[in-house]
Every structure is written in structure tokens, then in C-alpha cells.
Design an enzyme around this catalytic site. Structure first.
Site, PDB file in Angstrom:
ATOM      1  N   GLY A  18       0.248 -11.090  -2.904  1.00  0.00           N
ATOM      2  CA  GLY A  18       1.385 -11.875  -2.434  1.00  0.00           C
ATOM      3  C   GLY A  18       1.119 -13.337  -2.653  1.00  0.00           C
ATOM      4  O   GLY A  18       0.130 -13.721  -3.296  1.00  0.00           O
ATOM      5  N   GLY A  21      -2.349 -14.617  -1.722  1.00  0.00           N
ATOM      6  CA  GLY A  21      -3.538 -14.112  -2.387  1.00  0.00           C
ATOM      7  C   GLY A  21      -3.484 -12.619  -2.638  1.00  0.00           C
ATOM      8  O   GLY A  21      -2.492 -11.944  -2.333  1.00  0.00           O
ATOM      9  N   ASP A 131       3.619 -16.303  10.430  1.00  0.00           N
ATOM     10  CA  ASP A 131       4.165 -15.524   9.309  1.00  0.00           C
ATOM     11  C   ASP A 131       4.259 -14.040   9.660  1.00  0.00           C
ATOM     12  O   ASP A 131       3.905 -13.170   8.879  1.00  0.00           O
ATOM     13  CB  ASP A 131       3.302 -15.714   8.057  1.00  0.00           C
ATOM     14  CG  ASP A 131       4.001 -15.227   6.786  1.00  0.00           C
ATOM     15  OD1 ASP A 131       5.255 -15.238   6.754  1.00  0.00           O
ATOM     16  OD2 ASP A 131       3.300 -14.834   5.837  1.00  0.00           O
TER      17      ASP A 131
END
Length: 759
Positions: A18, A21, A131
């Protein structure tokens, strides 16, 4: 990368990739276990200084140790490759689970509750995820949640923030990708909160928003803001309300919808005060004890200044003050209004300050002023509404009624003010303000005199207040406010700082009076709040207490005292983030209240934010140096910082100012003991025991002295007795730093069980 060894981690398979990384499965050659390796994008950490900062943050994140959080083990660099080593979670992601359709109610509650509890644990350690999304929530084979990548967005944001400085428009980033590296904003756009997208301050309430998105998806199968175009999606996040989940899934319980929509409030202040609150709400759904949520909305700020007495008779001051209080209380029931409490506005009675000065000090843009004249059984009220910003009177009206209709008059005034400032009333509020209430004039007068005395908060005034309330009930046995007044009197008399009798008798009388008030008027917020405080601090019924607090705030969202007391309760439960915010909200409603300002300092003390506590409590004493309530937590905060001289100075002064009140003598004796002045501590203890031989002194106050002296056996003996009395202080036992010397003793847990402390 597969087959390669980084440090002592042998890479065996690629798991995914993603914007943050690539993720690989690897084998830890030293500890003989499989782990997950997140390899950061090349160039993410541009120099050794940034790498050092990143490592420090990673070490802090590695200390997160919760069963529903995938742990970070290590951060390293090998041959120019930066990588994080994390717990390998075997299972599927929540995203994969939801690909098969809407989740069951049981799964929504289970997964939501575990996620909320994990987030709360991290937030209490100062870590925000930033996130949270379905691909970052794994589900183990046993059906348990494991949150992945905790704090990774925050870690990567460090370097990006260093280079970008200002936030830029995230429209260039792919909508479904994390946008941190391109924009300086860390997060994934469909799950980002309004404040996150706008580049404003991010805190734990940002994770509450993302949790609401997850719950919405689990319940409906859809995102609440489904637009694929980045700019259009961002606009909806910031300014558009989501479709109610029950519209998309009619089988969904309305209570689950309430929880979801409270998480998704645009204003962070209007969401749950913490993800712990989300977990509590979901648990109540699971156990069938859910009782609704208080969800505030945007509101206009209004101050109702003390009404002028035009009767020419100072003996009528109590009546005019009562009229002012009742009009203010009626307006406070309107959810879309923020009404400054009487404690703050009463300071402007006969004030020479201009309206603009008053408005600035109270933080309002609209002021109501007026006058009252009572002639025999007639009451005339003149009211004016002033737009301070425009410096003009926008509305004025006169009302005249017989005193029997005074309650209806108050409602009519409140309804007129709401209409003039264009506030939209809910159907329930319309119904409440349209009720016709009749009260006997003599009973109403006695009630107002009782409230006038109660607000002085001394033992003498409280007992005088009780006489007036009982007189009102003799005249009108079904007058609910008078029953509530009786309850409030006995609750105060059960407080050791005011009353001198054991609380058991007062507890029974208070409970009966509050219950009777609610029988007569179930919509009386003050009675719900009184019953909540009583249930918690004297009956040890924590669940019932929270139910009553929330109901009080649903009925009257502007009831500052209920916010204050609820903050005390949340703090005692250990939900300190919520507690501080609740009391801060109380202060917005009543900014000049010494009691509420002091409560905020107390909340900081219980949060072990001793510097903040000292600052807040010193500010409170600057407002009124004689306000004794603030001196105790101020001294305790100094004591915890090892500043013994400062602590003792405040306690010695407070002891004399309070005429050697046992609460102050006990605190002084404890402080002497902590400071190593054992002889002074013993002398103060002897004084306390001498007083206890002639009047009620809560056993916990004496116990605190023995804790300071190191005699824990005697301390526990007295604390068990305090639980039976019952002494309200024990409600704070688990939270109080002064309990630290007791915590490792098995008798401490026995005490918590004795007061039914929630597990």
C-alpha cells in the site's frame, strides 16, 4: 525480497502492499517465531535525525500492549532498507469479511466493542491511530479483533510534516489510498474526519469518527460518504450528513444507528467523549441496558441577565430571582440553545458594565434583560432581546398574568424568545413549552424562598431551604420541583463538608423525594441528576447513575450542574478524557462558576496532570480567594509533586478559614505525615478523633491520615467502615493518587467490590 534476511528476520512471503509500504511474512531467527515486516517506501526517512525520531516514536508504540492491538516489536535498518517488525496476525481483515455482505448485529457489537476498547487503551497512552479502516482491522480465527498499523500513519507523518510544512489539497491522491505522503495529512480519505481533512488539530476523537465509519459499513455494507471523486468526497465529509443507516438496512436496531451517528458528528465536541464511551454504549446494547444517547447539535449562545425588581419591595427579591431562574431553566431545555447558567449571570445583577462587556466576558452574542413587578396576585414581566453584535434591541414584549399562571407565563416567554432568535424547536420541546402548569401561589413562593436559601450552600441555609420546600409540599403535595428540592437538600446534607449527621438517613429521604418528583414529572432534569448522584455516591449503583445522568442531559442539555456531576462520575470510572471534556463543557455553560472551575482542576488532579491542576485551581482562587473547595485539590497537587511547603501553606490557611472543618484537618494531618512531620500529623489526628467523638466524621477522612502514617491495617479497617456508612469519597477511591499506597494490597480490590465498582 523473498528469501532475503534483514537483520535476523528471514523474509518468506509477501502479504500485501500500500501507500505506506510493503508487508511481508518473515521468520525471527532469534526468537523462532513468525512476524510481519512492513518495509517503508524508499526515501521515506531521509536522514539519520528523522530515523532517530522515527525510532523513538516506534519504541513508544511498542509499549502498546492490548489483546486487540497487533504489537510492534522492532524498528531497524538494513542495507538502506527501513522496516518495522510487527505481530503477525493470522486471519482475515474486516474488509475481506465485509465483502460477503452486511454483518450480523452480534458481530457489529462484538467487533465494534473490541475495536473501541483497543483504541481507548491507546488513547490513554497518548497514541492516536489516524488511519483506522477495514484493511487495518484483522479478525483472528477465534473471531477477535486485532488492529494493525497502530500509529504507523503518525510515524510516517513525522517526516512528511518536516518537508511539507503546510497541508495541500489531497485531490491528487487516489481516493482509496492513504494520502499522508502526498499531502501532509495522514489518513485514508473515505475514513478521514472533517478536521483531519481540513488539516486541523487531530486527537482521539478523529479515531472515534473512523470507528463510526467502520460501524456504518458493518451495518449497511456501504460507506456513509460513497463518492469516488476525491474532491466531491471531501466536500461530503466536511458538510453533508450521511444517510441514516436504518434507511439502508431497515432491520438494523435504531439504538445501533444512534451510536453510529453520534460517532459521525461533524464537530468533534459532539461525538462520544472517548471511544471508551462507544464501547460502553455497545456493551449496553449487548446486555439490553441501552438507554439512549445525548447528541448535541450546533447552538446559539444566550445569556439571560438577572431581572430587575420593580416592586419597590426588597422582600420580593426572592420572587424576582426565582422568576429569572425559572425562565432561564425553561430556555435551557431547548437543545439548539446554549444558555449560560445562573451562577455566571447572577454576578451582573445591578452591574454597571455595558452589555457588550458582559457579552464578551460570557462569550455570547445575544442577551435577554427585563424586569418583574408583582402587585398582589398579578405578575407583570417586561422582556427585551438584544443583539449585542449589532448593538440593537431586536424585540421587546410585556406579559401580565395572575400568579397561579406564572409557570405558563415562563414557558410563553421562553417560547417567544426562541421564536425571535429563530431557533427551531423539536416536537418534544414544543410540547414541553406548551404545557399548562398550575401551582398554588403560596407553594410557589415557598419554593422560591427554598431555592434562594439552597444556593447559599451552608448547613444553616440548607436546613432553612428544607423547611421552605416542605412548607411548599404541605400547600401543594404534587408540586414536583419542591420534591426535587427536598432531594437536593438531603444530598448536600449527606456531604461531609456540609452536614454533620451520618448520611444513611439523608440517603433514604433523598431517594424517596427524587423518586416522587419523577413520578409527578418524569421530564424534570434536575430530579434525574439528583437521583444519578445519589445512586452513584451513596447507593453504589453505577449503572443506574449513568442512565440518570444521560437522561438529565437529554432533557436539559444546558444543565451545567448535570454536566459537572457526570464529569465527576466519568472520572471516578477512570474515563478521564471524557471527564475533563464534560466538565469543560459545563464551564462553557457556566464560565464564572467557582464550583465548576474547581471541578476542572480536580479532574486534572485525578488525571495526574498536576501542573494543569495547579494552574486551573490558582485561576479559580484568583476569582475568589475565599473559595475553600479549590484549596484541597490544589494542596493535593502540590503534595504529589513533592512541593510540601506549598501544600502545607494552603492546607493550614484553609483549615483556619474553614473553622477547622474535619475535611481540612484530615487533609492537613495526611500532608504532615507525607512531609515527614509525624508529630504534627499525630496532633492533627488527635484533634480529628476528638471531633469524631462528638459528631459524624467520615471514616475515610481518618483513614487517609493513617495511610500517610503508613498504618495500612488501620486505614483498611476505616475504609471498610466508610463503605458501610456510606461515605461518598469512596466513589473516587480507585482514581485518587492518594490511594497509590493501597493498590497492591488484596484488601484494595475487596473495597472496590464492596462499592460495586464496575469491572
Amino acid at each position: 525480497m523473498i528469501g532475503r534476511t534483514l537483520s535476523h528476520y528471514r523474509v518468506t512471503a509477501k502479504l500485501g502492499a500500500g501507500a505506506m509500504g510493503e508487508v511481508y511474512r518473515a521468520h525471527d531467527e532469534r526468537l523462532e517465531r513468525d512476524v510481519a515486516l512492513k518495509v517503508l517506501p524508499s526515501g521515506t526517512l531521509s536522514n539519520q535525525d528523522t530515523r532517530r525520531r522515527f525510532r523513538q516514536e516506534a519504541i513508544m508504540l511498542s509499549r502498546l500492549n492490548h489483546p486487540n492491538i497487533a504489537q510492534i516489536y522492532d524498528f531497524d535498518n538494513e542495507e538502506g532498507i527501513d522496516f518495522l517488525v510487527m505481530e503477525l496476525v493470522r486471519g482475515v481483515t474486516l474488509a475481506a469479511k465485509m465483502a460477503y455482505g452486511v454483518l450480523s448485529e452480534k458481530e457489529i457489537i462484538r467487533f465494534g466493542c473490541q475495536t473501541a476498547e483497543a483504541l481507548q487503551d491507546a488513547h490513554e497512552r497518548g497514541v492516536v491511530h489516524r488511519d483506522l479502516k477495514p484493511s487495518n482491522v484483522a479478525l483472528t480465527a477465534k473471531g477477535d479483533v486485532k488492529i494493525l498499523d497502530f500509529g504507523v500513519a503518525q510515524l510516517l507523518h513525522l517526516e512528511d510534516e518536516r518537508h511539507t510544512g503546510n497541508h495541500t489539497d489531497p485531490s491528487a491522491a487516489a481516493t482509496m489510498e492513504t494520502v499522508a505522503l502526498e499531502t501532509g495529512i495522514s489518513g485514508t480519505l473515505p475514513y478521514m474526519s472533517p478536521e483531519q481533512y481540513l488539516g486541523q488539530r487531530v486527537d482521539d476523537r478523529t479515531d472515534t469518527w473512523a470507528l463510526g465509519i467502520l460501524l456504518y459499513e458493518m451495518a449497511t455494507g456501504y460507506l456513509p460518504f460513497p463518492d469516488r471523486a476525491a474532491m466531491a468526497l471531501a466536500e461530503k465529509i466536511v458538510s453533508t450528513e450521511p444517510v441514516p443507516p436504518t434507511k439502508l438496512n431497515p432491520q438494523l436496531k435504531p439504538e445501533i444507528e444512534q451510536v453510529i451517528l453520534k460517532c459521525l458528528q461533524k464537530n468533534p465536541d459532539d461525538r462520544f467523549l472517548s471511544t471508551g464511551g462507544v464501547a460502553d454504549a455497545l456493551r449496553r446494547l449487548q446486555t439490553g441496558s441501552f438507554f439512549g444517547l445525548y447528541v448535541p447539535g450546533e447552538s446559539k449562545r444566550l445569556a439571560v441577565l438577572p431581572l430587575e425588581n420593580l416592586s419597590g419591595d426588597t422582600d420580593q427579591d426572592y420572587f424576582v430571582d426565582g422568576m429569572h431562574e425559572e425562565v432561564l431553566a425553561t430556555l435551557a431545555r431547548i437543545g439548539s440553545l446554549t444558555v449560560i447558567s445562573r451562577t455566571s449571570v447572577r454576578r451582573y445583577k445591578e452591574s454597571q458594565k455595558s452589555l457588550s462587556e458582559i457579552a464578551k466576558e460570557l462569550g455570547v452574542d445575544t442577551i435577554v434583560e427585563g424586569s418583574v413587578r408583582q402587585i398582589k396576585n398579578l405578575v407583570r414581566v417586561n422582556v427585551s432581546l438584544v443583539d449585542v453584535a449589532a448593538d440593537r434591541c431586536v424585540w421587546t414584549e410585556s406579559y401580565q398574568r395572575e400568579i397561579e399562571d406564572v409557570l405558563s407565563l415562563q414557558n410563553e416567554v421562553a417560547r417567544s424568545i426562541a421564536r425571535e432568535i429563530q431557533v427551531k424547536l423539536t416536537p418534544q420541546e414544543e410540547e414541553e413549552l406548551s404545557k399548562i402548569r398550575i401551582v398554588k401561589p403560596e407553594a410557589y413562593n415557598a419554593y422560591l424562598k427554598g431555592r434562594h436559601q439552597w444556593n447559599k450552600v451552608t448547613e444553616e441555609s440548607i436546613r432553612k431551604s428544607l423547611e421552605y420546600f416542605e412548607q411548599a409540599l404541605e400547600l401543594d403535595p404534587e408540586y414536583a420541583p419542591a420534591h426535587s428540592g427536598v432531594a437536593d437538600c438531603y444530598i448536600v446534607l449527606a456531604d461531609s463538608a456540609i452536614g454533620t449527621q451520618p448520611p444513611a438517613h439523608a440517603m433514604v429521604r433523598a431517594r424517596g423525594a427524587a423518586a416522587r418528583a419523577l413520578e409527578l414529572d418524569s421530564g424534570f432534569a434536575e430530579a434525574h441528576a439528583s437521583l444519578a448522584l445519589l445512586s452513584w455516591r451513596l447507593l453504589w449503583d453505577w449503572e443506574a447513575a449513568e442512565k440518570e445522568f444521560i437522561e438529565a442531559l437529554r432533557i436539559n442539555p444546558n444543565y451545567a450542574t448535570a454536566h459537572q456531576w457526570y464529569g465527576w462520575y466519568l472520572g471516578a470510572r477512570g474515563r478521564m478524557g471524557e471527564a475533563v471534556r464534560e466538565i469543560q463543557h459545563a464551564r462553557k455553560l457556566d464560565p464564572l462558576s467557582l464550583w465548576i472551575n474547581s471541578s476542572l482542576g480536580l479532574a486534572y488532579y485525578f488525571s495526574r496532570r498536576f501542573d494543569d491542576a495547579i494552574h486551573q485551581l490558582k485561576e479559580t482562587l484568583e476569582m475568589d480567594n475565599k473559595f475553600l473547595v479549590a484549596r484541597l485539590p490544589l494542596a493535593w497537587s502540590y503534595l504529589e509533586k513533592g512541593m510540601h511547603d506549598e501544600a502545607l501553606a494552603h492546607l493550614e490557611q484553609g483549615t483556619e478559614m474553614s473553622r477547622r472543618n474535619p475535611a481540612y484537618v484530615a487533609a492537613l494531618a495526611h500532608a504532615y505525615a507525607i512531609a515527614g512531620r509525624r508529630d504534627d500529623a499525630m496532633n492533627a489526628l488527635d484533634e480529628l478523633l476528638s471531633v469524631a467523638a462528638t459528631r459524624y466524621v467520615p471514616s475515610d477522612q481518618i483513614a487517609r491520615v493513617y495511610v500517610g502514617l503508613g498504618d495500612l491495617d488501620k486505614a483498611f479497617e476505616l475504609l471498610r467502615r466508610a463503605a458501610d456508612e456510606p461515605s461518598s469519597y469512596l466513589a473516587y477511591l480507585k482514581l485518587d493518587p492518594k490511594s497509590d499506597r493501597l493498590r497492591n494490597d488484596a484488601r484494595f480490590d475487596e473495597l472496590l467490590r464492596k462499592i460495586n465498582f464496575p469491572q
